[in-house]
Design an enzyme around this catalytic site. Sequence first.
Site, PDB file in Angstrom:
ATOM      1  N   PRO A 154     -25.152 101.648  33.975  1.00  0.00           N
ATOM      2  CA  PRO A 154     -23.890 101.080  34.697  1.00  0.00           C
ATOM      3  C   PRO A 154     -23.173 100.032  34.042  1.00  0.00           C
ATOM      4  O   PRO A 154     -23.860  99.167  33.290  1.00  0.00           O
ATOM      5  CB  PRO A 154     -24.880 100.838  35.936  1.00  0.00           C
ATOM      6  CG  PRO A 154     -26.072 100.679  35.726  1.00  0.00           C
ATOM      7  CD  PRO A 154     -26.456 101.216  34.529  1.00  0.00           C
ATOM      8  N   PRO A 155     -22.063  99.775  34.597  1.00  0.00           N
ATOM      9  CA  PRO A 155     -21.229  98.504  34.232  1.00  0.00           C
ATOM     10  C   PRO A 155     -21.881  97.332  34.433  1.00  0.00           C
ATOM     11  O   PRO A 155     -22.629  97.150  35.378  1.00  0.00           O
ATOM     12  CB  PRO A 155     -20.221  98.699  35.085  1.00  0.00           C
ATOM     13  CG  PRO A 155     -19.984 100.165  35.740  1.00  0.00           C
ATOM     14  CD  PRO A 155     -21.814 100.617  35.585  1.00  0.00           C
ATOM     15  N   GLY A 156     -21.834  96.274  33.471  1.00  0.00           N
ATOM     16  CA  GLY A 156     -22.284  94.942  33.486  1.00  0.00           C
ATOM     17  C   GLY A 156     -23.772  94.796  33.112  1.00  0.00           C
ATOM     18  O   GLY A 156     -24.241  93.839  33.426  1.00  0.00           O
ATOM     19  N   THR A 157     -24.426  95.798  32.624  1.00  0.00           N
ATOM     20  CA  THR A 157     -25.864  95.674  32.153  1.00  0.00           C
ATOM     21  C   THR A 157     -25.958  95.056  31.022  1.00  0.00           C
ATOM     22  O   THR A 157     -27.124  94.858  30.593  1.00  0.00           O
ATOM     23  CB  THR A 157     -26.338  96.967  32.529  1.00  0.00           C
ATOM     24  OG1 THR A 157     -25.640  98.045  31.850  1.00  0.00           O
ATOM     25  CG2 THR A 157     -26.652  97.200  34.006  1.00  0.00           C
TER      26      THR A 157
ATOM     27  N   LYS B 185     -24.155  96.284  27.911  1.00  0.00           N
ATOM     28  CA  LYS B 185     -24.353  97.320  26.669  1.00  0.00           C
ATOM     29  C   LYS B 185     -23.625  96.473  25.491  1.00  0.00           C
ATOM     30  O   LYS B 185     -23.839  96.487  24.437  1.00  0.00           O
ATOM     31  CB  LYS B 185     -23.623  98.518  27.168  1.00  0.00           C
ATOM     32  CG  LYS B 185     -24.445  99.179  28.315  1.00  0.00           C
ATOM     33  CD  LYS B 185     -23.660 100.602  28.591  1.00  0.00           C
ATOM     34  CE  LYS B 185     -22.543 100.350  29.499  1.00  0.00           C
ATOM     35  NZ  LYS B 185     -22.753  99.793  30.682  1.00  0.00           N
ATOM     36  N   THR B 186     -22.258  96.001  26.092  1.00  0.00           N
ATOM     37  CA  THR B 186     -21.530  95.494  24.845  1.00  0.00           C
ATOM     38  C   THR B 186     -22.165  94.217  24.300  1.00  0.00           C
ATOM     39  O   THR B 186     -22.209  94.184  23.069  1.00  0.00           O
ATOM     40  CB  THR B 186     -20.063  94.868  25.586  1.00  0.00           C
ATOM     41  OG1 THR B 186     -19.725  95.750  26.301  1.00  0.00           O
ATOM     42  CG2 THR B 186     -19.293  94.504  24.655  1.00  0.00           C
TER      43      THR B 186
ATOM     44  N   GLU C 149     -24.508  93.281  66.690  1.00  0.00           N
ATOM     45  CA  GLU C 149     -25.599  92.653  65.308  1.00  0.00           C
ATOM     46  C   GLU C 149     -27.041  92.537  65.760  1.00  0.00           C
ATOM     47  O   GLU C 149     -27.769  92.831  64.968  1.00  0.00           O
ATOM     48  CB  GLU C 149     -24.755  91.616  64.911  1.00  0.00           C
ATOM     49  CG  GLU C 149     -23.489  91.782  64.229  1.00  0.00           C
ATOM     50  CD  GLU C 149     -23.291  92.878  63.123  1.00  0.00           C
ATOM     51  OE1 GLU C 149     -24.164  93.167  62.296  1.00  0.00           O
ATOM     52  OE2 GLU C 149     -22.093  93.287  62.990  1.00  0.00           O
TER      53      GLU C 149
ATOM     54  N   HIS D 220     -28.783  95.712  65.585  1.00  0.00           N
ATOM     55  CA  HIS D 220     -29.116  95.954  64.319  1.00  0.00           C
ATOM     56  C   HIS D 220     -30.430  95.326  63.956  1.00  0.00           C
ATOM     57  O   HIS D 220     -31.549  96.019  63.392  1.00  0.00           O
ATOM     58  CB  HIS D 220     -28.081  95.639  63.320  1.00  0.00           C
ATOM     59  CG  HIS D 220     -27.108  96.509  62.938  1.00  0.00           C
ATOM     60  ND1 HIS D 220     -27.211  97.655  62.661  1.00  0.00           N
ATOM     61  CD2 HIS D 220     -25.714  96.451  63.147  1.00  0.00           C
ATOM     62  CE1 HIS D 220     -25.876  98.514  62.843  1.00  0.00           C
ATOM     63  NE2 HIS D 220     -24.979  97.519  62.902  1.00  0.00           N
TER      64      HIS D 220
END
Length: 627
Positions: A210-213, A215-216, A434, A437
Amino acid sequence: MSIKDKPNPSRSRLIGNILLGVSGLFLLGNLFLPALLGPRPTGAPYSLFIHQVQEGEVSQVSVGQNQILYQLKGENGAPGQVLTTTPIFDLELPKLLESKGIEFAAAPPPKNGWFTSLLGWVVPPLIFVAIWQFFVARGGGGGQQGVLSIGKSKAKVYVEGESAKITFADVAGVEEAKTELVEIVDFLKSPGRFTDIGARIPKGVLLVGPPGTGKTLLAKAVAGEAGVPFFSISGSEFVEMFVGVGSSRVRDLFEQAKKQAPCIIFIDELDAIGKSRNSGGFYGGNDEREQTLNQLLTEMDGFAAGDATVIVLAATNRPESLDSALLRPGRFDRQVLVDRPDLAGREAILNIHSQKVKLGVDVNLRAIATRTPGFAGADLANLVNEAALLAARNHRLTVAQEDFAEAIERVVAGLEKKSRVLNETEKKIVAYHEVGHAIVGAMTTGSGRVEKISIVPRGMAALGYTLQLPTEDRFLKDETELRGEIATLLGGRSAEEIVFGSITTGASNDLQRATDLAERMVTTYGMSKVLGPLAYQQGQQSMFLGNGSSNPRRAVSEETSQAIDREVKEIVEGAHEQALSLLRNNRELLETITAQLLETEVIEGETLYALLGQVKAAAEAPKTVLV
Ligand code: ADP
Ligand code: MG
Ligand code: ZN
């Protein structure tokens, strides 16, 4: 790490093109500039010209191919107005002019002398050179990214050894990926060791996650560890409007890389070019992308054993959309999973990023990591920065734990919007909702401990919120927990029903999520006894972007489809009953907590635990029989 542009090998071709352009402009300049620079002569009809000649009003005539330029006699012998006329094939004209004693010549007289013609010759090339310089400057040197370099690869080259070098120490929480990539570093450092024994060095490694993990970041770390140049380009940069540009960029990139071998080519967003060719969709094929992809395949097949060591790393968050040709052996035959970090990983990443900020003594990174499940590396980096900003804004010298707590909420729920005001009735409804919940959440397992109730509006959508945080990292949930989660989602609406007897529009998001979850239980997790352990969702759910995205349903019979709908409805209604009976049994507590919430707007921590500790289980069993 610094960014350097490659020397541009086809600069001379470029200059050739420019010279062509220059000479074109140059001709134009000669034709038009004199006319533009001089005072513009007025045009007159030929008949008027002849008339003026015959009347003896003309002093000088210059006969050109396409134009006759003539000057009238001014008053008292001063030069008069200059006029033009379009010549007619008139053999009598010279005779007439002679008879009137008018000076005439065949060539146009130099109107403004040498200066104009010099301008005519010099200015156009100057303008051109200026334009060229402008684009070169914009292209960041070397003219690589300018308009004039359309076919060139836009790769940036990171050369190791300069300034801050990125290594594996800068990456945390992705241990499996690191282990795999260490091997790649070995290949790059000493390829001989592998080739001598006859092993084939992998050409392509695909980083999937996923994005931001990170990789770059990992790709840069590989380059940094191996001490080799790193060509980085994003897939979207290959795809251009012009057919053929993408493929020539690919060719160029590999050409440059081979000269620098051993080195790494890093293609970010591979899915931008590597999308499956038969997923052309409604638009039919995409010629440009296909050509680019084909070129990439050709280049990857191109460098065979014995060739220089060039390893292609690529990153994507949509591996399922990639063309299968890319994943064949000899291309991207290795896939490395770069997933979101677990608890220990998050702590390690926080540790890396918090080195850059001044931490207070009370900061407990472990506790922060516990409260941020699902955060990717980039989110955590952002969180640290957000906390540091908060501390600075409050004129503190170090970052405190409370800054992190607030930063988490910011990142999770969006920025606090103090300006939004609810009227008293709305506030009351939101408060009951709330607390509903929270009470249901306190009695059901599956969605974590209730940490905070707030009726301070946040972000765009939520008027109030109940924050539930898991006490541990969870990967699997059972049926009871999922049902509990659905009941909790319906708790808000149920409270409104009990207290006001009516329902507001505020619960739409809750209902959406509850229904989605119920549908997934039936169609994806096979939790329905009626429908059995079958997956009614088509294809494989993306394992990263998983939660909300629903895949198309498998083709099912009308009956099955109805059965699914019935099952989903039953699950949701069962959970609704559960929530209602729980709240009815805790009616007094609902009032107490709501009253307190209306007063303080926020209840959290020990106070909240103490209040929710008084929740009693539902007295009667839920009416609807769960299947
Ligand atoms: P991706 O390419 O997977 O989208 P990036 O590598 O661009 O993610 O990550 C963006 C930033 O987030 C990095 O520069 C780094 O600061 C931070 N980051 C992401 N993952 C990690 C990680 N595993 N360890 C440390 N920092 C990370
Ligand atoms: Mg990236
Ligand atoms: Zn709600």
